[in-house]
Design an enzyme around this catalytic site. Sequence first.
Site, short mmCIF file in Angstrom:
data_model
loop_
_atom_site.label_atom_id
_atom_site.label_comp_id
_atom_site.label_asym_id
_atom_site.label_seq_id
_atom_site.Cartn_x
_atom_site.Cartn_y
_atom_site.Cartn_z
N ASP A 22 -16.91 0.28 13.50
CA ASP A 22 -18.10 0.79 12.80
C ASP A 22 -18.95 1.61 13.78
O ASP A 22 -19.61 1.06 14.65
CB ASP A 22 -18.90 -0.39 12.24
CG ASP A 22 -20.19 0.02 11.56
OD1 ASP A 22 -20.37 1.22 11.29
OD2 ASP A 22 -21.03 -0.87 11.31
N ASN A 24 -21.54 3.76 12.94
CA ASN A 24 -22.95 3.98 12.56
C ASN A 24 -23.68 2.69 12.20
O ASN A 24 -24.78 2.71 11.66
CB ASN A 24 -23.04 4.98 11.40
CG ASN A 24 -22.35 4.48 10.14
OD1 ASN A 24 -21.70 3.43 10.15
ND2 ASN A 24 -22.48 5.24 9.06
N ASP A 26 -23.41 0.22 9.92
CA ASP A 26 -23.77 -0.18 8.57
C ASP A 26 -22.89 -1.32 8.08
O ASP A 26 -22.96 -1.72 6.92
CB ASP A 26 -23.68 1.02 7.61
CG ASP A 26 -22.26 1.58 7.48
OD1 ASP A 26 -21.35 1.10 8.22
OD2 ASP A 26 -22.06 2.50 6.67
N ASP A 30 -15.43 3.11 9.96
CA ASP A 30 -15.49 4.49 9.48
C ASP A 30 -14.59 5.40 10.31
O ASP A 30 -13.99 4.99 11.31
CB ASP A 30 -16.93 4.99 9.49
CG ASP A 30 -17.67 4.66 10.78
OD1 ASP A 30 -17.10 4.92 11.86
OD2 ASP A 30 -18.80 4.11 10.71
N ASP A 99 -2.67 7.71 3.07
CA ASP A 99 -2.18 6.99 1.89
C ASP A 99 -2.24 7.92 0.68
O ASP A 99 -3.24 8.59 0.45
CB ASP A 99 -3.07 5.77 1.62
CG ASP A 99 -2.27 4.49 1.48
OD1 ASP A 99 -1.33 4.49 0.65
OD2 ASP A 99 -2.56 3.51 2.17
N ASP A 200 1.78 4.81 -2.04
CA ASP A 200 1.49 3.51 -2.64
C ASP A 200 2.34 3.28 -3.89
O ASP A 200 2.44 4.16 -4.75
CB ASP A 200 0.00 3.46 -3.00
CG ASP A 200 -0.45 2.10 -3.45
OD1 ASP A 200 -0.33 1.14 -2.66
OD2 ASP A 200 -0.94 1.98 -4.59
N GLU A 257 6.10 2.92 -0.55
CA GLU A 257 6.01 1.49 -0.84
C GLU A 257 6.75 1.25 -2.15
O GLU A 257 6.41 1.84 -3.18
CB GLU A 257 4.55 1.06 -0.97
CG GLU A 257 4.41 -0.44 -1.19
CD GLU A 257 3.02 -0.86 -1.62
OE1 GLU A 257 2.62 -1.99 -1.32
OE2 GLU A 257 2.31 -0.05 -2.27
N HIS A 331 -1.94 -4.39 5.31
CA HIS A 331 -3.24 -4.75 4.73
C HIS A 331 -3.12 -5.70 3.54
O HIS A 331 -4.14 -6.24 3.09
CB HIS A 331 -3.97 -3.48 4.30
CG HIS A 331 -3.23 -2.71 3.25
ND1 HIS A 331 -2.05 -2.04 3.50
CD2 HIS A 331 -3.48 -2.54 1.92
CE1 HIS A 331 -1.63 -1.47 2.39
NE2 HIS A 331 -2.46 -1.77 1.41
N ASP A 332 -1.91 -5.89 3.01
CA ASP A 332 -1.71 -6.77 1.86
C ASP A 332 -1.04 -8.10 2.23
O ASP A 332 -0.77 -8.91 1.35
CB ASP A 332 -0.83 -6.08 0.81
CG ASP A 332 -1.56 -5.01 0.03
OD1 ASP A 332 -2.80 -5.10 -0.11
OD2 ASP A 332 -0.89 -4.07 -0.45
#
Length: 562
Positions: A22, A24, A26, A30, A99, A200, A257, A331-332
Site C-alpha cells: 500500500d 498511499n 489507505d 495499489d 487478468d 479467467d 484457467e 489467489h483462490d
Amino acid sequence: MNDIKWWKNSVVYQVYPKSFNDSNNDGIGDIAGITEKLGYLKKLGVDVIWLNPIYVSPQVDNGYDISNYRKIDPRLGSDEEFETLLNSAHEMGIKIILDLVVNHTSSEHPWFKDALKSKDSKYHNYYIWKDGKPDETPNNWGSSFGGSTWDYVDKLGQYYLHLFAKEQPDLNWENPNVRQDVYDIMKFWLNRGIDGFRMDVISLISKDPKYPDGPLVQNRKLGSYYAGAANGPKVHDYLQEMNREVLSKYDIMTVGETPHTSSKDGVLYADASRKELNMVFHFDHMHLDYGKYGKYSDKRFKLVDLKRVLSEWQNAMYEHDGWNSLYWSNHDQARPVTRFGDDDGKYRVESAKMLGTILHMQQGTPFIFEGEELGMTNAKYQSIDDYTDIETFNTYHRFIDQYKLPKDFTMRSVYLKSRDNARTPMPWSDKANAGFSTVNPWIKLNPNYKEINVENVLSDKNSVFYYYQKLIKLRHELPIITTGKYELLDKDNSKTYCYLRKGSEGTMFVAGNFATDSQVVNIPELSGSGKKLISNYDSPDVVKSGDIILPPYGTVVYLFEN
C-alpha cells in the site's frame, strides 16, 4: 522440444494488487506499491509478473466483476501509475501479464445495464437469457458461490445466467459482437505494451446449448455447478478465432484457467499446432483433498494421488507438444505449506523448500504466488467475522444453517480452504501492519507476520526466499529443466516423490520426502556420478546410483551428466 519460446524458460510471480503493498496508506495495496517493490522481485529472479484484475469494479468478487475493462480502478491507481509500473518492470527485464475476465462482466457494466432495459436493447443478446416463470429456473445448475445460476428479472420475464455471483452475469459468446468487443479490449492492453494474459475460467465461455440439468450434489436441489458449461462445443472455435485475430499478432504469453478440464481436454487448449493458448491451469491436484461437501473439507491429500495427477499432466503435454503451468497456490487456493507441507510443526521451512523443488524441477512454467517464497501459511482467523470472501461466507452459512454441520468442523474447513488465506497482506516486516501500510489493511494480517516476513527471510541466508532464488537460477541455466522428459519413479510410495528428467546433456534425479520421519529413496542405475544441484539439508555433493536417506521433508536434486 523444437520451439523454445521465452515463456518456457520463465518463472511467473503472481501479485494480488490489493494485498501486495500500500503506497498511499489507505489500507489497500495499489499499483504504485507494486512499482516500489520491483527491486525485491528482481532480486528473487522472476521473469514475469501476473497481476490480478486492476480494472474498475464494484468488488463483489474482488475485482473479478468488471464494470470497465479499459480503466484502472481508482482505488488501485491511475493510468499514469500503470504506465510507470509497466515501463519500470520492462527496464528491469520483467514482463507483465494481466487478468482477462471475459466469461462474465459486472452487473454494473454499461452493457448489462442496457441489456436490462429491454429485450430490444442492442446489448440484450450480449448475455444469456431464458424465458421463464419466477419459480421455474431454466435448469438446476448451482452457482459456484451458492444458490442457483439463474436470476429472474420481473420486467423482462426472463432469467439471466451467472455461473458465479448474481452480480456477475455470463456473456453470450455465441454473439459475434461480444467476441469482437472482447478482442478490441485485448488489443487495447496489448497495444499499451503488456506481455500477455491469464484468462479467467476460459473453459466456461461455451455452454451446452441444451442447458441440461446437472447431477445433484449431496442430495441438494441444485446440480453441480458448471455442468454443461465447461469445455463446451464451441470453446476451441472461439479460442482459435481469438488466436487468429489477436494472440498470433503479438509475442506474448497466454495461460487459460480451465476448471473441470482433464489432461485429455487440456492438450486441446495447449497443443501448439492447434493455435489456441500456450498453457492452462488445471485443477486436478487442487481437488485431491475435496471431501463430502466439496472444496471445504478437512481431508488431507494422498501423495500417491498427487504423483499420479501431476505425472499424467507432465506426460500428456510432452506427448502432444503442449506446455504445463506449474503451481501449488494462487489467489483462490490455500497456502501450500498448510495444504501439502507442515505449517504448524517444526518443518515449515523444510517443507516449503521441498514443495518448491518438486514443482520447479518439472517441465512447464512455474507460478509463484506472493508470499510463497516466504513459506507463508494459512491465516487461521479465530472468527468467521474476520473473513471477507463471498465464497467463504456463503459456505459457512450453508454448512451451519442448511446442512446443520458442527461449527468446529465448519471453521476447520474454512481455515484450511478459504480463499482469504491467500489474500492476507504481504508481510514486509514485523512492524505495525507488517509494513504493508500505516493503517489497518482491508483484510486482517496473518497473525504470524512477526515471524514470517520479508525482512526476516532476507536476513537469513538459509531462508525459503534464497532457496527459491536458487531454483529460479537453475531453471535459467540448465536446459534440461525446460526440455527434459519426465519419468516418475516408485509411483506407489506414499511418503516420497521421486522422478527423473532425461535430456541430451544427462539425467536429473529429483526426490522429495513428504513425511515427518526420514525415508530411504533409491537412485536408479545411472551412469557416472551425480552432482548435487540443490537440497534443503546437508546432502552429499556427489552420489552414485543406490539408496540415499532423505530427512523429514527433505529434498535433493542430482544431475548425472552423459
